[in-house]
Design a protein around this motif. Structure first.
Motif, PDB file in Angstrom:
ATOM      1  N   THR A  22       9.396  15.284  38.275  1.00 51.75           N
ATOM      2  CA  THR A  22       8.485  14.707  39.263  1.00 51.75           C
ATOM      3  C   THR A  22       9.179  14.492  40.603  1.00 51.75           C
ATOM      4  OG1 THR A  22       7.222  13.614  37.522  1.00 51.75           O
ATOM      5  CG2 THR A  22       6.963  12.762  39.753  1.00 51.75           C
ATOM      6  N   LYS A  46       0.550  16.014  35.473  1.00 54.19           N
ATOM      7  CA  LYS A  46       0.824  15.008  34.445  1.00 54.19           C
ATOM      8  C   LYS A  46       1.043  13.663  35.116  1.00 54.19           C
ATOM      9  CE  LYS A  46       3.760  14.124  30.416  1.00 54.19           C
ATOM     10  NZ  LYS A  46       4.889  14.630  29.591  1.00 54.19           N
ATOM     11  N   VAL A  47       0.184  12.685  34.826  1.00 51.68           N
ATOM     12  CA  VAL A  47       0.242  11.363  35.462  1.00 51.68           C
ATOM     13  C   VAL A  47       0.470  10.308  34.382  1.00 51.68           C
ATOM     14  CG1 VAL A  47      -1.000   9.658  36.832  1.00 51.68           C
ATOM     15  CG2 VAL A  47      -1.296  12.101  37.312  1.00 51.68           C
ATOM     16  N   ASP A  48       1.497   9.487  34.592  1.00 49.35           N
ATOM     17  CA  ASP A  48       1.843   8.407  33.659  1.00 49.35           C
ATOM     18  C   ASP A  48       1.721   7.086  34.411  1.00 49.35           C
ATOM     19  OD1 ASP A  48       2.924   6.667  31.811  1.00 49.35           O
ATOM     20  OD2 ASP A  48       4.528   8.013  31.212  1.00 49.35           O
ATOM     21  N   HIS A  50       1.929   3.084  34.529  1.00 47.94           N
ATOM     22  CA  HIS A  50       2.507   1.884  33.924  1.00 47.94           C
ATOM     23  C   HIS A  50       2.472   0.787  34.977  1.00 47.94           C
ATOM     24  CE1 HIS A  50       4.904  -0.840  31.636  1.00 47.94           C
ATOM     25  NE2 HIS A  50       5.310   0.058  30.774  1.00 47.94           N
ATOM     26  N   GLN A  56       3.260   3.650  41.415  1.00 45.53           N
ATOM     27  CA  GLN A  56       1.970   3.914  40.801  1.00 45.53           C
ATOM     28  C   GLN A  56       1.030   4.551  41.813  1.00 45.53           C
ATOM     29  OE1 GLN A  56       1.191   3.534  37.543  1.00 45.53           O
ATOM     30  NE2 GLN A  56       3.338   2.963  37.308  1.00 45.53           N
ATOM     31  N   HIS A  71      -2.972  15.912  32.204  1.00 46.92           N
ATOM     32  CA  HIS A  71      -2.474  14.984  31.187  1.00 46.92           C
ATOM     33  C   HIS A  71      -2.356  13.598  31.822  1.00 46.92           C
ATOM     34  CE1 HIS A  71      -1.342  18.537  28.799  1.00 46.92           C
ATOM     35  NE2 HIS A  71      -0.894  19.027  29.947  1.00 46.92           N
ATOM     36  N   LEU A  72      -2.986  12.623  31.191  1.00 49.40           N
ATOM     37  CA  LEU A  72      -3.020  11.263  31.755  1.00 49.40           C
ATOM     38  C   LEU A  72      -2.659  10.262  30.670  1.00 49.40           C
ATOM     39  CD1 LEU A  72      -3.735   9.291  34.071  1.00 49.40           C
ATOM     40  CD2 LEU A  72      -6.119   9.405  33.303  1.00 49.40           C
ATOM     41  N   THR A  73      -1.693   9.404  30.990  1.00 45.85           N
ATOM     42  CA  THR A  73      -1.233   8.385  30.037  1.00 45.85           C
ATOM     43  C   THR A  73      -1.286   7.014  30.686  1.00 45.85           C
ATOM     44  OG1 THR A  73       0.266   9.918  28.893  1.00 45.85           O
ATOM     45  CG2 THR A  73       0.697   7.567  28.639  1.00 45.85           C
ATOM     46  N   TYR A  74      -1.927   6.070  30.000  1.00 48.90           N
ATOM     47  CA  TYR A  74      -1.901   4.662  30.382  1.00 48.90           C
ATOM     48  C   TYR A  74      -0.991   3.935  29.395  1.00 48.90           C
ATOM     49  CZ  TYR A  74      -5.844   5.272  33.599  1.00 48.90           C
ATOM     50  OH  TYR A  74      -6.650   5.660  34.633  1.00 48.90           O
ATOM     51  N   GLN A  75       0.137   3.429  29.901  1.00 50.96           N
ATOM     52  CA  GLN A  75       1.062   2.704  29.040  1.00 50.96           C
ATOM     53  C   GLN A  75       0.524   1.315  28.689  1.00 50.96           C
ATOM     54  OE1 GLN A  75       3.586   4.068  27.740  1.00 50.96           O
ATOM     55  NE2 GLN A  75       4.014   5.856  29.017  1.00 50.96           N
ATOM     56  N   HIS A  94      -3.941   9.609  26.821  1.00 51.70           N
ATOM     57  CA  HIS A  94      -3.380   8.550  25.988  1.00 51.70           C
ATOM     58  C   HIS A  94      -3.858   7.228  26.585  1.00 51.70           C
ATOM     59  CE1 HIS A  94       0.215  11.144  24.400  1.00 51.70           C
ATOM     60  NE2 HIS A  94      -0.964  11.699  24.220  1.00 51.70           N
TER      61      HIS A  94
END
Length: 388
Positions: A22, A46-48, A50, A56, A71-75, A94
């Motif tokens: 990234t 791809k986005v993460d 947190h 952010q 692809h998307l992830t929420y921690q 996620h």
């Protein structure tokens, strides 16, 4: 246009982009307009998210670049102002479920892979009230599936090819045995609301299974094993290639019988009373995942035989290797180019330790190594940098 540098070609930049971090992509988009156009989609692919970190993306940026996100992830749980977001090309999500905040999930009609995590320590009641027509893979962790609308739940589940449930609960399953299932990859790990025998009857209806990982809560292993053997005898799962179950305590004859009924064993992890060597050897050429822990007696020779005879082995777990003479000899391991995950408790003598390190260093694709019992007992001060 004259090409003075390979990176002037968009095709070259696209190949490069797939391998960059990234931070690297962020630098690339600032080089020039052409690079910005090439690398920006990969930066947002791809986005993460947190909330506890400062880096952010704002809601405005997510809205602006939502068509790039795959692809998307929420921690943690998604912010309230994200509920109405729609990512038209999103394939993997996620998502931490809390306080019935599943509205956002329903907006993502392009989803193929969905992972829902209950916000511990609470189990969340969730009913998929949307169609999600492209969904093929669903993972539930700490989720309670309610029974008020069984048709909606099982209509969704019956279209899946991959279903994985961990520490989750199914409340109401009267419709399970009345449907045709497409599932090829099924994981049931400590699933509540269904006794193990009912779970097996559901599994028996999943006749297209290629991979089964099953761990149940209650100590009913013997009765379930006998029913499972009957299903194996009836060729219920003709395409089954991978089996993982640590509740079964199969005899040598039973374990051999299970393997003999599987046309092609790519992965195996079951408890057994004696090594089922003869049956397993017929699958050495293609087996990829193998767990032979908890076998009684000294299995050093069989462990070494596996390492020297399985050219496609990727993940291997076993107990002790008490005699390391055969480990440090010059005979190459067949899995030197394939093995990525190794967990074996080697017991080398002092004079064998350097030879064992040299042997392990030849594993070209090794990503995870667990020899913790041995490392703690090293008798000379040498620690190779590649071991984490």
């Amino acid at each position: 246009m004259t090409i003075r540098n390979p990176f002037d070609l968009p095709e070259i930049r696209l190949v490069l982009a797939s391998s960059l971090t990234t931070d690297d992509l962020t630098r690339c988009v600032r080089v020039c307009k052409d690079w910005h156009a090439s690398f920006l989609p990969y930066l947002w692919r791809k986005v993460d998210i947190h909330q506890k970190t400062s880096k952010q993306p704002t809601l405005a940026l997510l809205q602006q670049h939502r068509h790039h996100v795959r692809h998307l992830t929420y921690q943690e749980k998604a912010p309230d102002d994200h509920r109405s977001l729609h990512f038209p090309a999103l394939t993997t999500l996620h998502f931490v479920v809390r306080n019935h905040n599943t509205e956002m999930v329903g907006n993502q009609t392009s989803l193929v892979h969905l992972k829902l995590i209950g916000s511990l320590p609470y189990k969340i009641d969730w009913i998929p009230s949307v169609g999600l027509p492209n969904l093929k893979s669903l993972t539930l962790t700490g989720i309670t599936v309610l029974s008020q609308d069984e048709d909606t739940v099982w209509n969704l589940f019956s279209r899946l090819e991959v279903l994985r449930m961990y520490n989750s609960t199914i409340s109401g399953h009267s419709q399970l045995m009345k449907r045709d299932w497409r599932i090829k990859d099924l994981t049931l790990s400590r699933v509540g609301g269904m006794p193990p025998m009912d779970q097996l009857r559901w599994i028996e209806h999943c006749t297209h299974l290629k991979r089964l990982s099953w761990r149940f809560r209650l100590a009913q292993g013997d009765a379930v094993l006998m029913e499972f053997l009957q299903s194996i005898t009836a060729n219920t799962w003709p395409e089954l290639e991978e089996l993982h179950n640590q509740n079964f305590l199969a005899t040598d004859q039973q374990a051999s019988f299970i393997i003999s009924k599987m046309q092609r064993v790519l992965g195996l992890s079951i408890k057994y009373s004696q090594p089922f060597k003869t049956a397993l050897r017929t699958h050495f050429s293609w087996i990829k995942i193998l767990n032979i822990t908890n076998a009684p007696g000294n299995n050093t020779a069989f462990i070494i035989e596996i390492l020297k005879s399985c050219p496609q082995l990727e993940i291997f777990e076993a107990d002790e290797v008490q005699d390391c003479d055969a480990v440090v000899d010059d005979t190459p391991w067949a899995c030197e180019c394939s093995l990525s995950d190794l967990k074996v408790q080697f017991r080398p003598k002092r004079e064998e330790q350097r030879g064992l390190f040299k042997r392990l260093s030849k594993l070209r694709n090794l990503e995870r190594l667990d020899v913790s019992n041995w490392i703690n007992r090293l008798t000379f001060a040498w620690s190779p940098g590649w071991i984490n």
